[in-house]
Scaffold this active site. Structure first.
Site, mmCIF file in Angstrom:
data_model
loop_
_atom_site.group_PDB
_atom_site.id
_atom_site.type_symbol
_atom_site.label_atom_id
_atom_site.label_comp_id
_atom_site.label_asym_id
_atom_site.label_seq_id
_atom_site.Cartn_x
_atom_site.Cartn_y
_atom_site.Cartn_z
ATOM 1 N N ARG A 15 -1.472 -1.864 -18.640
ATOM 2 C CA ARG A 15 -3.028 -0.981 -18.614
ATOM 3 C C ARG A 15 -2.875 0.085 -17.574
ATOM 4 O O ARG A 15 -2.413 -0.205 -16.118
ATOM 5 C CB ARG A 15 -3.921 -2.162 -18.119
ATOM 6 N N LYS B 82 -2.359 1.768 -25.084
ATOM 7 C CA LYS B 82 -2.668 1.594 -26.638
ATOM 8 C C LYS B 82 -1.366 1.900 -27.302
ATOM 9 O O LYS B 82 -0.510 1.081 -27.160
ATOM 10 C CB LYS B 82 -3.889 2.615 -26.569
ATOM 11 N N GLU C 268 -0.619 4.800 -0.307
ATOM 12 C CA GLU C 268 -1.207 6.251 -0.793
ATOM 13 C C GLU C 268 -0.407 7.205 -0.256
ATOM 14 O O GLU C 268 0.450 7.259 0.645
ATOM 15 C CB GLU C 268 -2.443 6.064 0.218
ATOM 16 N N TYR D 284 0.827 -1.201 0.016
ATOM 17 C CA TYR D 284 -0.073 0.041 -0.041
ATOM 18 C C TYR D 284 0.917 1.362 -0.047
ATOM 19 O O TYR D 284 1.909 1.157 0.710
ATOM 20 C CB TYR D 284 -0.978 -0.002 1.194
ATOM 21 N N THR E 111 -4.005 6.837 -21.442
ATOM 22 C CA THR E 111 -3.728 5.671 -21.197
ATOM 23 C C THR E 111 -2.197 5.375 -21.248
ATOM 24 O O THR E 111 -1.544 6.028 -22.113
ATOM 25 C CB THR E 111 -4.636 4.700 -21.926
ATOM 26 N N ASP F 284 -7.256 14.591 -23.971
ATOM 27 C CA ASP F 284 -7.273 13.309 -23.624
ATOM 28 C C ASP F 284 -6.575 12.517 -24.911
ATOM 29 O O ASP F 284 -6.996 12.370 -25.807
ATOM 30 C CB ASP F 284 -8.846 12.584 -23.467
HETATM 31 N N1 PLP Z 1 -9.971 8.231 -22.977
HETATM 32 C C1 PLP Z 1 -10.008 7.637 -24.296
HETATM 33 C C2 PLP Z 1 -9.925 8.854 -25.374
HETATM 34 C C3 PLP Z 1 -10.280 6.341 -24.752
HETATM 35 O O1 PLP Z 1 -10.295 5.720 -25.874
HETATM 36 C C4 PLP Z 1 -10.485 5.457 -23.482
HETATM 37 C C5 PLP Z 1 -10.679 4.154 -23.827
HETATM 38 O O2 PLP Z 1 -11.062 3.403 -24.807
HETATM 39 C C6 PLP Z 1 -10.437 5.855 -22.187
HETATM 40 C C7 PLP Z 1 -10.106 7.041 -21.921
HETATM 41 C C8 PLP Z 1 -10.458 5.143 -21.103
HETATM 42 O O3 PLP Z 1 -9.485 4.109 -20.893
HETATM 43 P P1 PLP Z 1 -9.548 3.074 -19.832
HETATM 44 O O4 PLP Z 1 -10.342 1.745 -20.489
HETATM 45 O O5 PLP Z 1 -8.030 2.713 -19.332
HETATM 46 O O6 PLP Z 1 -10.195 3.498 -18.647
#
Ligand code: PLP
Length: 482
Positions: free
Chosen positions: A283, A277, A70, A68, A274, A245
C-alpha cells in the site's frame, strides 16, 4: 500465483512470525490467519485490490519501520539513514526504469498523498515563481508570512479540470468534499451520453473556456483507455499542466499493455500512482515527473508528508523489481484479456455493461435492468461469496450512495491464475445472483434501495461453484500456516 515464490520458506517465515505475534497479542495473530482464510475463500473482484507476493509482504515487517528519515536520499534531517537511502534510491531507480520516467519520488504513503504532493509541486512550480521573484526569494521556504498571504490569495484563483466522479473520476480530482475541491476552483468533464466514452473535443472545449492550471486525467471507474497524447495537446493549447493519476492502471502501464499515446508517463508533466492496485505492490503512492517538476516534488516532505515509511519504500523496491520481470507483462496482458472475457460473458447473458465493454482491468455493470440498486447488487453478491463494490454509473439516478452500478476488476483473480474461461464462469455466477435478487419494501411500504431478497439456495449454490474455481487456482499455493 503469477509471482512464483518458495512456499516452504514462506510457510516457515509466516508460521514463525505468527508465533511471535501470538505470544503478545493472540487476537491479532488470529485475525491475520482469518484474513488469509477469508481471502482464499472468496472471489475477490474489487478493481483496486490485488495479492502482493510474500516477498513484498515480508519486506514490510522489519526494522526500517523504526527509522525516521525525513528529507531525501543523501539529504536527511536525521542521522543514520544510509540503509534507508539504499532502499529509497533503489525503489526510485526501479520506478524510473520501469516507467521511463525522468524522476521518481517514492515517499507518498498512499495515492491521496501522492496527489497532494503533486498539487503542491505544480502550484510551487507554476505560481510561486512570480510570487517568489516579487518577494526576492528563491525558494518556498524563504517566503515571509506576507508572501504566504499573497500566495494564498493567488491560490484562490487556481483551477482544475478533471473527470467527474460519476463518469469514473476520483475524489481527489476536484470533487468538492475533498481538499482538491477546496484548493482549486473545479470544473469536470464527463463522458458522451450515448457511448459512455470520453469526448476529447468536449474536454478541449471546456479547457478553452475554463483555462485550468491543472488538466487532470486518470480515473477510478472508467473502463476504457485514455489517449494521453491528446490530453497533452489540450493542456498545451491552454497552458495547463497535465497531471495523470494512474493509480488504477499503473500495472497495465508497467506491463506494457498501455503504450505510446496510452502510456501517460511521457505525455504528462506529473504522473501519480498507487503501488498496491494493478501494480501489485505494498500500500503506498509514488509521483513520477518531468525534470522541471522534480525539485518541487521532492519537497513532498515536509510540505504535506511526514517521515517516509521506509519499510514500505523497501517493499516498493521489491514490487517494482517484480514488475520489471517479463512475467509481469504476461500478467498485465492477462488482466486486460480477462476483463474482456468477463465483460463479454456478462453482456451475452443480457447484463448491461457501461461503454459496452472494457479496454482495461475494469468492468462497470449497470444493474438497473435487474430492478435493483448497486447497493442491493453488491450485498447479494457478497452473500454468495463474490466481493465487488457498488459504483455510480454516468448520470446515475441513484446517486453515489445507493448507485445503479457495480464495479468489477480482474487484477486480483488474475494474480491467482484465473484465465478467460474462468472469468466467463464468474460472469455466469454474477448473472445467476443478480437474476435471483429482488428489492423489498421499507417498513413504511416504499420500495427500498437497500433491502432485498436473494432467492433460496442461490447463495449456497454460487459459493459451491465459486469454491470449485478457487480450488483450481489456490491463493499462495503451498503456503501453510499450520
Ligand atoms: N487515485 C485514484 C484514481 C484512486 O482510484 C485511488 C483509490 O481508490 C486513489 C487515488 C487513492 O489511493 P489511496 O487509497 O492509496 O489514498
Amino acid at each position: 500465483m503469477s509471482q512464483p515464490f518458495d512456499a516452504s520458506a514462506a510457510s516457515a517465515a509466516y508460521k514463525n512470525a505468527l508465533e511471535v505475534i501470538g505470544a503478545v497479542e493472540p487476537t491479532v495473530a488470529g485475525a491475520i490467519r482469518s484474513e488469509l482464510a477469508d481471502q482464499r475463500a472468496s472471489l475477490k473482484l474489487i478493481a483496486s485490490e490485488n495479492y502482493a507476493s510474500p516477498a513484498v509482504l515480508l519486506t514490510m515487517g522489519n526494522w526500517f519501520s523504526d527509522k525516521y528519515a525525513e528529507g531525501t536520499v543523501g539529504h536527511r534531517f536525521y542521522a543514520g539513514c544510509q540503509n534507508v537511502d539504499t532502499v529509497e534510491k533503489l525503489a526510485a531507480d526501479h520506478a524510473k526504469e520501469l516507467f521511463g520516467a525522468p524522476h521518481a519520488y517514492v515517499q507518498p504513503h498512499s495515492g491521496i498523498d501522492a496527489n497532494l504532493v503533486a498539487f503542491w509541486a505544480i502550484l510551487a512550480q507554476r505560481i510561486e515563481s512570480p510570487a517568489l521573484a516579487e518577494a526576492g526569494a528563491k525558494h518556498v521556504n524563504d517566503l515571509s508570512d506576507q508572501d504566504w498571504a499573497n500566495l494564498r490569495k493567488a491560490l484562490g484563483d487556481q483551477k482544475m479540470l478533471g473527470m467527474s466522479l460519476d463518469a469514473g473520476g476520483h475524489l481527489t480530482h476536484g470533487f468538492r468534499p475533498n481538499i482538491s475541491g477546496k484548493m482549486f476552483h473545479q470544473t469536470s468533464y464527463g463522458t458522451d451520453p450515448e457511448t459512455g466514452l470520453l469526448d476529447y473535443d468536449e474536454v478541449a472545449r471546456l479547457a478553452r473556456e475554463f483555462k485550468p492550471l491543472i488538466l487532470m486525467a486518470g480515473y477510478s471507474a472508467y473502463p476504457r483507455k485514455v489517449n494521453f497524447a491528446k490530453m497533452r495537446e489540450i493542456a498545451d493549447e491552454v497552458g495547463a499542466t497535465l497531471m495523470v493519476d494512474m493509480a488504477h492502471f499503473a500495472g497495465l502501464v508497467a506491463g506494457k499493455v498501455f503504450t505510446d499515446d496510452f502510456n501517460p508517463v511521457p505525455h504528462a508533466h506529473v504522473t501519480t500512482t498507487t503501488t498496491h492496485k494493478s501494480l501489485r505492490g505494498p500500500r503506498g503512492g509514488m509521483v513520477l515527473c518531468q525534470p522541471e517538476y522534480a525539485d518541487a516534488v521532492d519537497r513532498g516532505c515536509p510540505m504535506v508528508l511526514g517521515g517516509p515509511l521506509s519499510h514500505v519504500m523497501a517493499a516498493k523496491a521489491v514490487a517494482l523489481a517484480e514488475a520489471k520481470l517479463p512475467s509481469f507483462q504476461t500478467y498485465a496482458g492477462n488482466v486486460a484479456d480477462n476483463a474482456v472475457s468477463l465483460a463479454e460473458g456478462l453482456m451475452k447473458r443480457g447484463t448491461k455493461v457501461v461503454t459496452d465493454g472494457t479496454e482495461n482491468h475494469i468492468v462497470l455493470l449497470d444493474v438497473s435492468s435487474y430492478g435493483i440498486t448497486g447497493r442491493q447488487a453488491e450485498s447479494a453478491l457478497l452473500d454468495a461469496g463474490i466481493v465487488t463494490n457498488r459504483n455510480a454509473v454516468p448520470r446515475d439516478p441513484n446517486g453515489a450512495w445507493y448507485t445503479s452500478g457495480v464495479r468489477i476488476g480482474t487484477p486480483a483473480l488474475t494474480s491467482r491464475g484465473f484465465g478467460a474461461d474462468d472469468f466467463d464462469r464468474v460472469a455466469e455466477l454474477i448473472v445467476d445472483v443478480l437474476s435471483a435478487t429482488t428489492p423489498t419494501n421499507t417498513a413504511a411500504g416504499a420500495p427500498s434501495k437497500a433491502k432485498y431478497v436473494l432467492a433460496d439456495g442461490v447463495a449456497g449454490k454460487t459459493r459451491a461453484a465459486a469454491a470449485e474455481l478457487l480450488d483450481v487456482h489456490p491463493l499462495y499455493p503451498g503456503l501453510d500456516l499450520d
